[in-house]
Write a protein that holds these residues in place. Structure first.
Motif, PDB file in Angstrom:
ATOM      1  N   PRO A 151       0.824  -1.214   0.000  1.00  0.00           N
ATOM      2  CA  PRO A 151       0.000   0.000   0.000  1.00  0.00           C
ATOM      3  C   PRO A 151       0.860   1.268   0.000  1.00  0.00           C
ATOM      4  CG  PRO A 151      -0.792  -1.578   1.633  1.00  0.00           C
ATOM      5  CD  PRO A 151       0.526  -2.084   1.154  1.00  0.00           C
ATOM      6  N   ASP A 152       0.423   2.250  -0.767  1.00  0.00           N
ATOM      7  CA  ASP A 152       1.105   3.535  -0.870  1.00  0.00           C
ATOM      8  C   ASP A 152       0.597   4.435   0.252  1.00  0.00           C
ATOM      9  OD1 ASP A 152       1.741   6.237  -1.543  1.00  0.00           O
ATOM     10  OD2 ASP A 152       1.969   5.679  -3.647  1.00  0.00           O
ATOM     11  N   LEU A 153       1.434   4.690   1.251  1.00  0.00           N
ATOM     12  CA  LEU A 153       1.018   5.457   2.418  1.00  0.00           C
ATOM     13  C   LEU A 153       0.596   6.869   2.037  1.00  0.00           C
ATOM     14  CD1 LEU A 153       0.681   5.888   5.461  1.00  0.00           C
ATOM     15  CD2 LEU A 153       3.141   6.359   5.584  1.00  0.00           C
ATOM     16  N   ALA A 154       1.376   7.532   1.183  1.00  0.00           N
ATOM     17  CA  ALA A 154       1.040   8.901   0.801  1.00  0.00           C
ATOM     18  C   ALA A 154      -0.314   8.956   0.114  1.00  0.00           C
ATOM     19  CB  ALA A 154       2.121   9.485  -0.105  1.00  0.00           C
ATOM     20  N   LEU A 155      -0.569   8.037  -0.814  1.00  0.00           N
ATOM     21  CA  LEU A 155      -1.842   8.044  -1.530  1.00  0.00           C
ATOM     22  C   LEU A 155      -3.001   7.794  -0.573  1.00  0.00           C
ATOM     23  CD1 LEU A 155      -3.514   8.222  -4.069  1.00  0.00           C
ATOM     24  CD2 LEU A 155      -2.979   5.817  -4.537  1.00  0.00           C
ATOM     25  N   LEU A 156      -2.852   6.836   0.333  1.00  0.00           N
ATOM     26  CA  LEU A 156      -3.917   6.582   1.300  1.00  0.00           C
ATOM     27  C   LEU A 156      -4.198   7.820   2.145  1.00  0.00           C
ATOM     28  CD1 LEU A 156      -2.954   2.979   2.464  1.00  0.00           C
ATOM     29  CD2 LEU A 156      -5.031   3.626   1.239  1.00  0.00           C
ATOM     30  N   CYS A 157      -3.147   8.501   2.590  1.00  0.00           N
ATOM     31  CA  CYS A 157      -3.339   9.703   3.407  1.00  0.00           C
ATOM     32  C   CYS A 157      -3.977  10.826   2.602  1.00  0.00           C
ATOM     33  CB  CYS A 157      -2.005  10.162   3.990  1.00  0.00           C
ATOM     34  SG  CYS A 157      -1.368   9.084   5.291  1.00  0.00           S
ATOM     35  N   ALA A 165      -0.182  17.414  -4.239  1.00  0.00           N
ATOM     36  CA  ALA A 165       0.550  17.029  -3.030  1.00  0.00           C
ATOM     37  C   ALA A 165       1.651  16.021  -3.354  1.00  0.00           C
ATOM     38  CB  ALA A 165      -0.416  16.448  -1.997  1.00  0.00           C
ATOM     39  N   GLN A 166       1.377  15.086  -4.261  1.00  0.00           N
ATOM     40  CA  GLN A 166       2.413  14.134  -4.670  1.00  0.00           C
ATOM     41  C   GLN A 166       3.572  14.866  -5.341  1.00  0.00           C
ATOM     42  OE1 GLN A 166       2.431  11.037  -3.754  1.00  0.00           O
ATOM     43  NE2 GLN A 166       0.559   9.907  -4.225  1.00  0.00           N
ATOM     44  N   VAL A 167       3.251  15.859  -6.151  1.00  0.00           N
ATOM     45  CA  VAL A 167       4.299  16.657  -6.802  1.00  0.00           C
ATOM     46  C   VAL A 167       5.141  17.387  -5.756  1.00  0.00           C
ATOM     47  CG1 VAL A 167       4.707  18.669  -8.281  1.00  0.00           C
ATOM     48  CG2 VAL A 167       3.073  16.904  -8.989  1.00  0.00           C
ATOM     49  N   GLU A 168       4.485  17.913  -4.715  1.00  0.00           N
ATOM     50  CA  GLU A 168       5.217  18.617  -3.668  1.00  0.00           C
ATOM     51  C   GLU A 168       6.144  17.674  -2.906  1.00  0.00           C
ATOM     52  OE1 GLU A 168       6.377  21.709  -0.891  1.00  0.00           O
ATOM     53  OE2 GLU A 168       5.928  21.501  -3.024  1.00  0.00           O
ATOM     54  N   GLN A 200      -5.773  20.870  18.082  1.00  0.00           N
ATOM     55  CA  GLN A 200      -7.158  21.338  18.067  1.00  0.00           C
ATOM     56  C   GLN A 200      -7.709  21.516  16.658  1.00  0.00           C
ATOM     57  OE1 GLN A 200      -8.559  21.342  21.047  1.00  0.00           O
ATOM     58  NE2 GLN A 200      -6.524  20.799  21.809  1.00  0.00           N
ATOM     59  N   ARG A 201      -6.899  21.231  15.645  1.00  0.00           N
ATOM     60  CA  ARG A 201      -7.297  21.504  14.260  1.00  0.00           C
ATOM     61  C   ARG A 201      -7.450  20.202  13.481  1.00  0.00           C
ATOM     62  NH1 ARG A 201      -5.186  27.018  12.284  1.00  0.00           N
ATOM     63  NH2 ARG A 201      -5.753  26.089  10.281  1.00  0.00           N
ATOM     64  N   LEU A 202      -8.564  20.071  12.775  1.00  0.00           N
ATOM     65  CA  LEU A 202      -8.763  18.909  11.915  1.00  0.00           C
ATOM     66  C   LEU A 202      -7.714  18.856  10.813  1.00  0.00           C
ATOM     67  CD1 LEU A 202     -10.363  16.459  10.896  1.00  0.00           C
ATOM     68  CD2 LEU A 202     -11.870  18.051   9.681  1.00  0.00           C
ATOM     69  N   ASP A 203      -7.354  20.018  10.258  1.00  0.00           N
ATOM     70  CA  ASP A 203      -6.416  19.981   9.137  1.00  0.00           C
ATOM     71  C   ASP A 203      -5.019  19.546   9.545  1.00  0.00           C
ATOM     72  OD1 ASP A 203      -5.666  22.340  10.378  1.00  0.00           O
ATOM     73  OD2 ASP A 203      -6.234  23.651   8.711  1.00  0.00           O
ATOM     74  N   SER A 204      -4.763  19.398  10.844  1.00  0.00           N
ATOM     75  CA  SER A 204      -3.495  18.836  11.294  1.00  0.00           C
ATOM     76  C   SER A 204      -3.398  17.340  10.996  1.00  0.00           C
ATOM     77  CB  SER A 204      -3.314  19.068  12.798  1.00  0.00           C
ATOM     78  OG  SER A 204      -3.190  20.443  13.086  1.00  0.00           O
ATOM     79  N   SER A 205      -4.541  16.741  10.606  1.00  0.00           N
ATOM     80  CA  SER A 205      -4.581  15.317  10.260  1.00  0.00           C
ATOM     81  C   SER A 205      -4.796  15.071   8.777  1.00  0.00           C
ATOM     82  CB  SER A 205      -5.696  14.617  11.047  1.00  0.00           C
ATOM     83  OG  SER A 205      -5.403  14.580  12.427  1.00  0.00           O
ATOM     84  N   LEU A 206      -4.810  16.142   7.973  1.00  0.00           N
ATOM     85  CA  LEU A 206      -5.048  16.028   6.534  1.00  0.00           C
ATOM     86  C   LEU A 206      -3.749  16.353   5.801  1.00  0.00           C
ATOM     87  CD1 LEU A 206      -8.465  17.943   6.397  1.00  0.00           C
ATOM     88  CD2 LEU A 206      -8.062  15.509   6.890  1.00  0.00           C
ATOM     89  N   LEU A 207      -3.213  15.386   5.069  1.00  0.00           N
ATOM     90  CA  LEU A 207      -1.883  15.539   4.490  1.00  0.00           C
ATOM     91  C   LEU A 207      -1.788  16.741   3.559  1.00  0.00           C
ATOM     92  CD1 LEU A 207       0.996  14.579   4.217  1.00  0.00           C
ATOM     93  CD2 LEU A 207       0.224  12.838   2.581  1.00  0.00           C
ATOM     94  N   GLN A 208      -2.821  16.972   2.744  1.00  0.00           N
ATOM     95  CA  GLN A 208      -2.785  18.138   1.849  1.00  0.00           C
ATOM     96  C   GLN A 208      -2.565  19.425   2.644  1.00  0.00           C
ATOM     97  OE1 GLN A 208      -4.938  15.612   1.676  1.00  0.00           O
ATOM     98  NE2 GLN A 208      -5.955  15.454  -0.301  1.00  0.00           N
ATOM     99  N   VAL A 233       5.088  12.995   6.223  1.00  0.00           N
ATOM    100  CA  VAL A 233       5.836  13.866   5.318  1.00  0.00           C
ATOM    101  C   VAL A 233       7.310  13.461   5.304  1.00  0.00           C
ATOM    102  CG1 VAL A 233       6.602  16.235   4.891  1.00  0.00           C
ATOM    103  CG2 VAL A 233       4.234  15.802   5.587  1.00  0.00           C
ATOM    104  N   TRP A 234       7.884  13.273   6.465  1.00  0.00           N
ATOM    105  CA  TRP A 234       9.300  12.900   6.540  1.00  0.00           C
ATOM    106  C   TRP A 234       9.571  11.577   5.826  1.00  0.00           C
ATOM    107  CZ3 TRP A 234      13.630  13.927  10.217  1.00  0.00           C
ATOM    108  CH2 TRP A 234      13.665  15.269  10.623  1.00  0.00           C
ATOM    109  N   THR A 235       8.773  10.560   6.139  1.00  0.00           N
ATOM    110  CA  THR A 235       9.040   9.241   5.558  1.00  0.00           C
ATOM    111  C   THR A 235       8.842   9.250   4.051  1.00  0.00           C
ATOM    112  OG1 THR A 235       6.771   8.527   6.069  1.00  0.00           O
ATOM    113  CG2 THR A 235       8.483   7.963   7.659  1.00  0.00           C
ATOM    114  N   GLU A 236       7.828   9.960   3.575  1.00  0.00           N
ATOM    115  CA  GLU A 236       7.569   9.965   2.133  1.00  0.00           C
ATOM    116  C   GLU A 236       8.613  10.775   1.372  1.00  0.00           C
ATOM    117  OE1 GLU A 236       5.265   8.186   0.299  1.00  0.00           O
ATOM    118  OE2 GLU A 236       5.248   7.160   2.225  1.00  0.00           O
ATOM    119  N   VAL A 237       9.076  11.879   1.940  1.00  0.00           N
ATOM    120  CA  VAL A 237      10.145  12.644   1.298  1.00  0.00           C
ATOM    121  C   VAL A 237      11.447  11.850   1.321  1.00  0.00           C
ATOM    122  CG1 VAL A 237      11.590  14.723   1.509  1.00  0.00           C
ATOM    123  CG2 VAL A 237       9.102  14.897   1.739  1.00  0.00           C
ATOM    124  N   ALA A 238      11.785  11.299   2.479  1.00  0.00           N
ATOM    125  CA  ALA A 238      13.041  10.556   2.609  1.00  0.00           C
ATOM    126  C   ALA A 238      13.044   9.300   1.740  1.00  0.00           C
ATOM    127  CB  ALA A 238      13.266  10.192   4.071  1.00  0.00           C
TER     128      ALA A 238
END
Length: 284
Positions: free
Chosen positions: A24-30, A54-57, A97-105, A121-126
């Protein structure tokens, strides 16, 4: 069925298929998960939820790292310098306290998030740069590991990438969960384990906000699409449907769950059926 519903159904099929892939692709799932909480951008019809962007980033950030063999400690240092230093990825108490802290985008655009999303982010970039990297699901605080798990180097992306010694990790576990650090806590976390933990965080966020049952529902529904999930989530979804006023659907799902547990816990099954009847009675 509306265009929005069709898009959601397609995304969820893609999420379920990816979760059952051999690797499974972790980034895509997230990112598919993030699309549930990300409003569509009408100005980007080809990529309304920012998945491709996001994948491009992630690829762009990986391109800023030197490619090639290096020690685990050197990889950790390079990631800390790039992501924690130059790019400013980190977290703080307000991010819980923020929902967007759990959204990869959103984490990629804000450069703020929960420990587990920053670690993604770290694991996918590395990983894209060729590093021997993996997530480490410590109780209460997800971190990143580099190198052979037997001689791993740990870093905390939430703190900008500060390195963690074994003593640091033990103190972190004790502080967040009261538990003692065990060797089993340091093994690499798999993609599905990581995604389920993210969804659990989202459900906890929504539980603290009774007006956000919409978020709780999609988090539950994605959890149920994972090939391995706690069976109790089916009952939790049924209860949530009743709280949202969908009494018939909730009652029907309670009764289905009661059939599953009847052979193991008949007393519990009887209580679930009683609650299903109570839910149906709310229509009268």
């Amino acid at each position: 069925m509306s265009a929005q519903d069709t898009g959601q159904a397609g995304r969820r099929r893609r999420f379920a298929d990816e979760a059952r892939a051999e690797r499974p692709d972790l980034a895509l799932l997230c990112l598919l998960l993030g699309a549930e909480g990300e409003p569509a951008d009408p100005a980007a019809p080809a990529d309304p939820y920012g998945i491709d962007a996001a994948q491009v980033e992630l690829d762009r950030l990986a391109g800023l790292l030197p490619y090639g063999a290096r020690s685990a400690r050197a990889w950790a240092s390079a990631l800390a310098e790039l992501l924690g230093g130059r790019c400013g990825f980190a977290g703080g108490p307000a991010d819980y306290q923020r929902l967007d802290s759990s959204l990869l985008q959103r984490v990629l655009s804000r450069r703020r998030g929960l420990p587990i999303l920053l670690s993604v982010v770290w694991t996918e970039v590395a990983r894209r740069a060729g590093a021997p990297v993996y997530g480490v699901a410590l109780p209460g605080h997800y971190v990143v590991g580099f190198g052979d798990p037997a001689e791993q180097v740990l870093a905390d992306p939430f703190a900008g990438g500060v390195p963690l010694s074994g003593e640091d990790a033990a103190l972190m576990v004790a502080g967040t969960s009261g538990a003692r650090l065990e060797a089993s806590m340091l093994v690499p976390a798999g993609p599905l384990e990581t995604v389920l933990r993210i969804l659990n965080n989202i459900r906890a966020w929504a539980t603290a906000r009774p007006e956000r049952t919409d978020v709780a529902l999609w988090a539950l529904e994605l959890s149920l699409l994972l090939p391995s999930h706690p069976a109790r989530l089916r009952y939790e979804r049924a209860q949530l449907l009743v709280r949202r006023g969908e009494f018939l659907r909730g009652a029907a799902e309670m009764e289905e769950y009661a059939e599953v547990v009847d052979g193991v816990e008949p007393t519990a099954a009887a209580e679930i059926r009683r609650r299903a009847q109570a839910a149906r009675a709310l229509l009268n």
